[in-house]
Design a protein around this motif. Structure first.
Motif, PDB file in Angstrom:
ATOM      1  N   LEU A  26       0.651  -1.079  -0.436  1.00 40.16           N
ATOM      2  CA  LEU A  26      -0.607  -0.160  -0.261  1.00 40.16           C
ATOM      3  C   LEU A  26       1.010   0.935  -0.402  1.00 40.16           C
ATOM      4  O   LEU A  26       1.052   1.257   0.799  1.00 40.16           O
ATOM      5  N   LEU A  27       0.287   1.918  -0.515  1.00 38.31           N
ATOM      6  CA  LEU A  27       1.843   2.979  -1.437  1.00 38.31           C
ATOM      7  C   LEU A  27       1.057   4.449  -0.698  1.00 38.31           C
ATOM      8  O   LEU A  27       0.120   4.375  -0.801  1.00 38.31           O
ATOM      9  N   PRO A  28       1.883   5.630  -0.771  1.00 37.70           N
ATOM     10  CA  PRO A  28       1.075   6.960  -0.200  1.00 37.70           C
ATOM     11  C   PRO A  28       0.246   7.477  -1.560  1.00 37.70           C
ATOM     12  O   PRO A  28      -0.517   8.263  -0.945  1.00 37.70           O
ATOM     13  N   ASP A  29       0.221   6.790  -2.517  1.00 37.46           N
ATOM     14  CA  ASP A  29      -1.129   6.719  -3.713  1.00 37.46           C
ATOM     15  C   ASP A  29      -2.028   6.395  -3.317  1.00 37.46           C
ATOM     16  O   ASP A  29      -3.326   6.271  -4.114  1.00 37.46           O
ATOM     17  N   GLY A  30      -1.981   5.521  -2.041  1.00 35.18           N
ATOM     18  CA  GLY A  30      -3.472   5.166  -1.750  1.00 35.18           C
ATOM     19  C   GLY A  30      -3.774   3.697  -2.437  1.00 35.18           C
ATOM     20  O   GLY A  30      -4.608   3.483  -2.647  1.00 35.18           O
ATOM     21  N   GLU A  31      -2.648   3.243  -3.665  1.00 34.64           N
ATOM     22  CA  GLU A  31      -3.054   2.219  -4.447  1.00 34.64           C
ATOM     23  C   GLU A  31      -2.156   0.620  -3.646  1.00 34.64           C
ATOM     24  O   GLU A  31      -1.092   1.433  -3.179  1.00 34.64           O
ATOM     25  N   PHE A  32      -2.551  -0.226  -4.572  1.00 36.05           N
ATOM     26  CA  PHE A  32      -2.061  -1.172  -4.028  1.00 36.05           C
ATOM     27  C   PHE A  32      -1.451  -1.598  -5.227  1.00 36.05           C
ATOM     28  O   PHE A  32      -1.849  -2.364  -6.135  1.00 36.05           O
ATOM     29  N   HIS A  33      -0.206  -1.824  -4.348  1.00 30.56           N
ATOM     30  CA  HIS A  33       0.771  -2.208  -5.691  1.00 30.56           C
ATOM     31  C   HIS A  33       1.613  -3.349  -5.226  1.00 30.56           C
ATOM     32  O   HIS A  33       1.866  -3.923  -4.666  1.00 30.56           O
ATOM     33  N   PHE A  34       2.370  -3.869  -6.549  1.00 32.48           N
ATOM     34  CA  PHE A  34       3.416  -5.276  -5.600  1.00 32.48           C
ATOM     35  C   PHE A  34       3.159  -6.487  -5.476  1.00 32.48           C
ATOM     36  O   PHE A  34       3.079  -6.960  -4.071  1.00 32.48           O
ATOM     37  N   TRP A  35       1.816  -7.000  -6.417  1.00 30.70           N
ATOM     38  CA  TRP A  35       1.054  -8.201  -5.651  1.00 30.70           C
ATOM     39  C   TRP A  35       2.189  -9.735  -5.656  1.00 30.70           C
ATOM     40  O   TRP A  35       1.707 -10.216  -7.447  1.00 30.70           O
ATOM     41  N   GLN A  36       2.947  -9.534  -5.331  1.00 29.43           N
ATOM     42  CA  GLN A  36       3.527 -10.675  -4.752  1.00 29.43           C
ATOM     43  C   GLN A  36       3.040 -11.864  -4.083  1.00 29.43           C
ATOM     44  O   GLN A  36       3.741 -12.333  -3.018  1.00 29.43           O
ATOM     45  N   ILE A  37       1.947 -12.443  -4.139  1.00 33.67           N
ATOM     46  CA  ILE A  37       1.020 -13.165  -3.564  1.00 33.67           C
ATOM     47  C   ILE A  37       1.211 -14.848  -4.628  1.00 33.67           C
ATOM     48  O   ILE A  37       0.750 -16.081  -3.960  1.00 33.67           O
ATOM     49  N   ALA A  38       1.466 -14.933  -5.668  1.00 35.88           N
ATOM     50  CA  ALA A  38       1.258 -15.698  -6.297  1.00 35.88           C
ATOM     51  C   ALA A  38       2.537 -16.052  -6.982  1.00 35.88           C
ATOM     52  O   ALA A  38       2.208 -16.217  -8.293  1.00 35.88           O
ATOM     53  N   ASN A  39       3.385 -16.221  -6.085  1.00 38.16           N
ATOM     54  CA  ASN A  39       5.262 -16.502  -6.569  1.00 38.16           C
ATOM     55  C   ASN A  39       5.407 -15.872  -7.151  1.00 38.16           C
ATOM     56  O   ASN A  39       5.983 -16.320  -8.743  1.00 38.16           O
ATOM     57  N   PRO A  40       5.292 -14.830  -7.906  1.00 33.93           N
ATOM     58  CA  PRO A  40       5.968 -14.605  -8.956  1.00 33.93           C
ATOM     59  C   PRO A  40       7.786 -14.159  -8.969  1.00 33.93           C
ATOM     60  O   PRO A  40       8.128 -14.550  -7.707  1.00 33.93           O
ATOM     61  N   GLU A  41       8.387 -13.933  -9.784  1.00 39.65           N
ATOM     62  CA  GLU A  41       9.315 -14.312 -10.012  1.00 39.65           C
ATOM     63  C   GLU A  41      10.688 -13.355  -8.834  1.00 39.65           C
ATOM     64  O   GLU A  41      11.050 -13.880  -8.451  1.00 39.65           O
ATOM     65  N   ARG A  42      10.473 -11.745  -8.553  1.00 35.73           N
ATOM     66  CA  ARG A  42      10.821 -11.262  -7.895  1.00 35.73           C
ATOM     67  C   ARG A  42      11.298 -11.480  -6.636  1.00 35.73           C
ATOM     68  O   ARG A  42      12.154 -11.749  -5.855  1.00 35.73           O
ATOM     69  N   LEU A  43       9.916 -13.023  -6.664  1.00 32.77           N
ATOM     70  CA  LEU A  43       9.488 -12.877  -4.880  1.00 32.77           C
ATOM     71  C   LEU A  43      10.459 -13.928  -4.570  1.00 32.77           C
ATOM     72  O   LEU A  43      11.229 -14.892  -3.776  1.00 32.77           O
TER      73      LEU A  43
END
Length: 830
Positions: A26-43
């Motif tokens: 949750l960023l200061p723009d009020g939006e939900f970013h970086f959805w790293q819940i479905a095993n993306p490569e970055r994680l």
């Protein structure tokens, strides 16, 4: 004239999720970013600087709107977030769908408070987002989900109707199979549960659950095409052109139609003109149940009330529908929930959303299933959602209370900000696998896990709040100690293999120091016993590096945590770490009643301290290193690192306060700059430094984690004003960079800055011996209040005049000996 002030865009926020479960930011723009819940490569992969899907492309997967209506029927709709991209909605042509004017964001992990400010909204709107981060409860804290509590208050003198709409558009999930949906209704909760039609091993094959509860009447769209829940243009020569979105009907009515379509409708055949009347009737009845089709029908019926009154018109309508599903790219799988309520003048009401997920297909690159720890606790996102709902009085409250505790201090706000912000890394960057293995990324998607030289700096807060997790990763690492006693560097590409970085000479000493500290904090004798052989093997290995017999390492000492900056001969940083490790090893041997090793290490410690002064002290500070041929006189900021660890653990160090003050004062004078911050090294005028140090990229860099180490050590030596300057500068620089919750060293969300926690220990003058049940506090200031967080206690500590007051949040002090400065009395409020 349009006068606009532009400020830096903030690109980091509060990580929402469970430990090792993945997260959403949750960023200061009020939006939900970086959805790293479905095993993306970055994680899940060592991706480094490679361009991979890190979840940012899914911003908009969860979005919220508020609608207000006053007694005169005036309607205001506002998006509770600043993202207004064209693919989301044609805001330029439908300006009523505005974002709020301003968002006031207050991140206090594990809580985030947002105030949505808009001069035309007749009600105030606030969000309290809460992570299930409950100290000492690692199972609860690994729950894959989070709370969103929206509170509305009516400051006017008239009644106001308010509706809150939440849309779930998880385009990151189940991309190789269709999704199915089921409706959940339990007491005052309504929820949507999305799951795959076919289970397979794809990383994004899993399920998601969004629920709404609390005050208000609930309404829903169980599932529909994704474009309808954002926006698309419906076009036909027969029926005209219309802009279509659930937001139009939400604006008009303030509710959703309560339609429970559970799956994507079957495709309309291309040969529709050849279908039988019965088949046309069947397909029409199917599609007329879907919200997007109902919206199209209602528009047509406004002009033709009896439409479609014949099979032929139904056939034409189905052709029209087929065109629109194609325009919507046949992308199906979005849901919406709404809560509608009425606020009397002065009234306040709260609506709670809970999002949970379940994506078990976490695999290694060679196909071994790793899974997630939360699979041991839940069978689905639905179970996790109901768990968070039913246990909210405990989980929501405890996480909120912990946030309040951290910030309930008389210190300047940049201190609790530094403690809280880096705890977010535990959620953002953790692997917590189904088999119970735990490790933190060194930097998210960079290097590896449980990097010994980074865990050494980063683990004080982790140990205090989740001691079981710190002990897990320490035992896991000890199993990979090499035959010659060298300790592992980091785990990669999973938690069953390590790299070949055994040549880093600082890690053995760091391992020994951590073992003692972990034992003191936890009182876990089995932990100490199980690692004692690893301890003496690590010590014996480093002792072998002393070739000239002066009790200091002088051979093969070039590699260390400053991995682009090679040392030589006898380095100060390594030698002082060695002396600190000897100090710790003596204490471990005494606990183990190993008199032989205790005596040997004590002798080495005394001899080594004398050799350090003779070999490296230049009258002002310790030279960087010295070998048989030359001396590097660089002034290294981190030269007293080993002394820092002893003091941060509450142990007596190897140096006097006067010596520490003198060295740190010179470092502050020479290596700190208000603009740049605290650099890792400099070469004072008149001093000589060699090729491998002069303008070295790491020597000239600012590592915020080392800045916190310096500040903590400064506090312990009575230099709080210096520490204040360092911590405030780090705080301000990260804000200016736009990455307040994301410090960079080798990768984003680097873990070394979690060393910020030790400034709290230093302010308390904290020592813990859990086996003997002793807590000692020697505060560095009078008239001060601080949080106390150990493996056994959570409390607010207030030192005032000659009294120490403990306001207990958790723990029983009855059997503990709490040692305070002479003349100070103790008061305990339970």
């Amino acid at each position: 004239m349009a006068k606009i002030t532009t400020q830096k865009t903030h690109k980091s926020g509060i990580a929402l999720g469970g430990i090792g479960s993945g997260s959403v930011e949750l960023l200061p723009d009020g939006e939900f970013h970086f959805w790293q819940i479905a095993n993306p490569e970055r994680l899940t992969r060592v991706s480094g600087d490679k361009k991979v899907d890190d979840g940012e492309m899914h911003t908009g997967a969860l979005s919220f709107w508020v609608r207000s209506e006053d007694e005169k029927g005036k309607i205001i709709v506002r998006k509770l977030g600043m993202k207004t991209d064209p693919e989301d909605f044609s805001h330029r042509m439908f300006a009523w769908n505005k974002s709020v004017e301003r968002i006031d964001f207050d991140g206090r992990f594990p809580v985030c408070n947002i105030d949505y400010v808009d001069s035309l909204l007749p009600v105030s709107v606030k969000l309290k987002a809460v992570v299930p981060f409950v100290p000492h409860e690692s199972d609860i804290s690994s729950t894959p989900g989070f709370y969103l509590d929206y509170t509305f208050e009516n400051p006017t003198s008239e009644e106001i109707k308010v509706s809150l709409l939440g849309t779930l558009n998880p385009s990151f999930a189940n991309n190789d199979t269709e999704s199915r949906f089921s409706l959940i209704q339990k007491d005052d909760m309504t929820g949507v549960f999305m799951y795959p039609a076919t289970k397979n091993d794809s990383p994004d094959n899993g399920n998601v659950c969004l629920s709404v509860s609390g005050e208000g009447e609930k309404s829903y769209i169980l599932s529909d095409f994704r474009k309808y829940l954002s926006e698309y243009i419906a076009w036909s020569e027969n029926y005209g052109v219309s802009q279509e979105s659930v937001l139009f009907s939400f604006r008009e009515k303030g509710v959703l139609p309560d339609i429970a379509t559970a799956e994507k409708p079957e495709a309309i055949p291309e040969n529709i003109q050849e279908l039988s009347d019965d088949e046309i009737e069947r397909l029409y009845n199917i599609y007329s149940e879907y919200p997007f089709a109902i919206s199209l029908l209602n528009r047509i019926r406004h002009s033709m009330p009896d439409f479609p009154e014949s099979i032929e018109k139904k056939k034409n309508f189905l052709g029209f529908i087929a065109m629109q599903t194609e325009r919507m790219e046949n992308s199906y799988g979005s849901s919406a929930l709404c809560s509608s309520l009425t606020l009397a003048p002065g009234e306040r009401k709260t609506v709670r959303f809970i999002l949970t997920w379940y994506f078990p297909n976490h695999f290694t690159e060679d196909g071994k299933r790793l899974g997630h720890y939360y699979e041991n606790l839940f069978a689905s996102a639905k179970e996790a959602n109901i768990f968070l709902l039913e246990k909210s009085d405990m989980i929501f409250s405890k996480a909120s209370d912990f946030s309040d505790l951290i910030f309930d201090t008389s210190l300047a706000s940049y201190y609790p900000d530094s403690w809280s912000s880096h705890l977010s890394t535990i959620v953002k960057s953790a692997w917590y696998l189904k088999d119970g293995k735990f490790g933190l990324w060194e930097g998210l998607g960079y290097c590896g896990f449980h990097t010994t030289d980074i865990t050494y700096h980063a683990s004080f807060g982790l140990l205090a709040l989740f001691p079981d997790l710190q002990k897990k990763q320490m035992k896991m690492g000890a199993a990979f100690q090499r035959e010659d006693g060298r300790v592992h560097h980091f785990f990669t590409p999973d938690l069953d293999h390590v790299d070949d970085g055994f040549d880093r000479v600082d890690m053995n000493m760091q391992f020994v120091l951590m073992v003692l500290r972990d034992y003191l904090y936890t009182g876990d004798r089995e932990y100490l016993d199980s690692l004692y052989e690893n301890v003496w093997r690590a010590m014996d290995s480093i002792e072998e590096l002393d070739k000239d017999g002066d009790a200091l390492p002088d051979y093969d000492t070039k590699r260390n945590t400053y991995d682009a900056w090679n040392f030589s001969g006898t380095p100060a940083y390594i030698s002082i770490l060695w002396l600190s490790a000897l100090n710790a090893a003596v204490k471990i041997a005494e606990i183990k009643e190993d008199r032989k090793r205790s005596k040997k290490w004590s002798s080495l410690l005394e001899k080594g301290k004398k050799s350090l002064e003779e070999r490296l002290w230049n009258g002002e500070y310790y030279n960087l290193w010295k070998n048989d041929e030359q001396t590097d006189e660089c002034l290294m900021t981190d030269q007293l690192d080993g002394e820092w660890f002893l003091r941060a653990t509450g142990l007596e160090g190897n140096f006097t306060d006067e010596r520490v003050k003198n060295v740190l004062s010179l470092i502050f004078e020479k290596n700190f700059d208000e603009e740049a911050g605290l650099v890792n090294a400099s070469c004072p005028v008149g001093k000589h430094t060699g090729l491998f140090t002069h303008k070295n990229c790491q020597a000239e860099a600012v590592w915020t984690g080392i800045g916190y180490v310096f500040a903590s050590l400064a506090i312990s030596a009575g230099m709080k004003e210096t520490a204040d300057t360092i911590v405030e500068t780090i705080h301000n620089n990260q804000l200016r960079l736009g990455y307040f919750w994301d410090h960079w060293e080798c990768g984003h969300h680097y873990t070394r800055p979690m060393a910020s926690w030790t400034t709290l220990n230093a302010m308390l003058g904290l020592f813990v011996d859990s086996e003997k049940k002793i807590i000692r506090m020697s505060p560095k200031e009078t008239d001060i209040s601080l949080p106390l967080c150990t493996c056994d206690f959570l409390a607010k500590v207030t030192f005032s005049e000659n009294t120490c007051t403990l306001d207990m949040m958790k723990g029983n002090t009855a059997s503990w000996n709490i040692v305070l400065p002479e003349g100070m009395s103790l008061r305990i409020n339970k």
